[in-house]
Enzyme design. Sequence first.
Site, PDB file in Angstrom:
ATOM      1  N   CYS A   1      -5.539 -12.210   5.748  1.00  0.00           N
ATOM      2  CA  CYS A   1      -5.729 -10.956   5.936  1.00  0.00           C
ATOM      3  C   CYS A   1      -6.236 -10.247   4.811  1.00  0.00           C
ATOM      4  O   CYS A   1      -5.895 -10.394   3.575  1.00  0.00           O
ATOM      5  CB  CYS A   1      -4.331 -10.222   6.273  1.00  0.00           C
TER       6      CYS A   1
ATOM      7  N   GLN B   1       6.275   1.806  -1.790  1.00  0.00           N
ATOM      8  CA  GLN B   1       4.966   2.131  -1.279  1.00  0.00           C
ATOM      9  C   GLN B   1       4.234   0.722  -1.309  1.00  0.00           C
ATOM     10  O   GLN B   1       4.189   0.026  -2.314  1.00  0.00           O
ATOM     11  CB  GLN B   1       4.293   3.010  -1.899  1.00  0.00           C
TER      12      GLN B   1
ATOM     13  N   CYS C   1       4.276  10.707   6.282  1.00  0.00           N
ATOM     14  CA  CYS C   1       3.217   9.476   6.852  1.00  0.00           C
ATOM     15  C   CYS C   1       2.632   9.555   8.026  1.00  0.00           C
ATOM     16  O   CYS C   1       2.267   8.922   8.628  1.00  0.00           O
ATOM     17  CB  CYS C   1       3.844   7.996   6.389  1.00  0.00           C
TER      18      CYS C   1
END
Length: 368
Positions: free
Chosen positions: A178, A204, A326
Amino acid sequence: MTRRPRARRPRGRSRVGERFTVEVGPVAHGGHCVARLSGETDAGRVVFVRHALPGETVEVEVTEGTEGDRFWRADAVEVAVASPDRVEPPCPYAGADGCGGCDFQHVALPAQRSLKAAVVREQLSRLAGLDVAVEVEPVPGDDEGLHWRTRQRYVELPDGRRGMHKHRSHEVVPIDECLLEAGTDPTLHVRGRAHSVAEGGFWQVHPGAPEVLVATVLDQLGPRPGESVLDLYAGVGLFAGALADVVGPGARVVAVEADRDACEHARRNLGDAVEVGRGPVARVLAAAYDEPFDLVVLDPPREGAKRAVVEQVAGRHPRAVAYVACDPAALARDVAVFAEHGYRLSALRALDLFPMTHHVECIALLER
């Protein structure tokens, strides 16, 4: 990050697999663009199209939809007229039949940020009645939008390989690498303060996020020595600790968090400078900490703080609220509730903490 579709009863004949040529309209919240079908049978049908860009002409294949649905979902599978912002995705697993983790790998990075800014503006306009200028800023710590996820989850496959889910699906795509994964541990030291986090606990994932978020919250709130602070959805105490350092010893600082492990780490991280209250925020505020507070930080999960919490915050009469969001839709809904109680949106900063995806982080300042 990938959501699964809700099981629902079909509303007529399935149209999945059918193909149409469409002109792509504006970007919409959720990582897709809006298009409308032409032709006698399906004229005007709204289709949410992934892997496309505004202004393009593409062939789409329907991935979800029946004749009775209000809208369909589709993937762009061929591009007839491309946007100048279209690029070759850096990851071989990005695309219509690939991993569902990235929404915008086919988009040049500056254009990704413009799309996100458009979504934030649209949500604030539609849900809060505000006309706000928005610029989505890059954040140091990624590699041109790649290699920023300091925590990553995979599906372990029976043959020993690993994979990730397709978009809105339980189907797994085997992958070798990834390109969002950072390959490094998250930075847990922020402004001279060390933070401990439980295994699998929230922190985070973008390396530059903690520092820039703290700096923005401090800049927006402008805390003064002696002011009282209420930090809601406080996690392990990132904002509460930074604010306690500024308001100084003896000032009342309270952090409220529902997760038991996070509370234990918050107490360890914050010491005696901050009181940590455990429980769902709405429930805790209904029973405790009902005195006025000068400053409030809200950092809710994706669904937002919602009316019950917003009204209880307004009832503490803070001079300023920093809302870390978010999800721009949840932010806009909560900003509208704050407006009912005399609070206006006086500053907004939008940060590209999730490059290659449709997600964007906003920090909003609300003042009486």
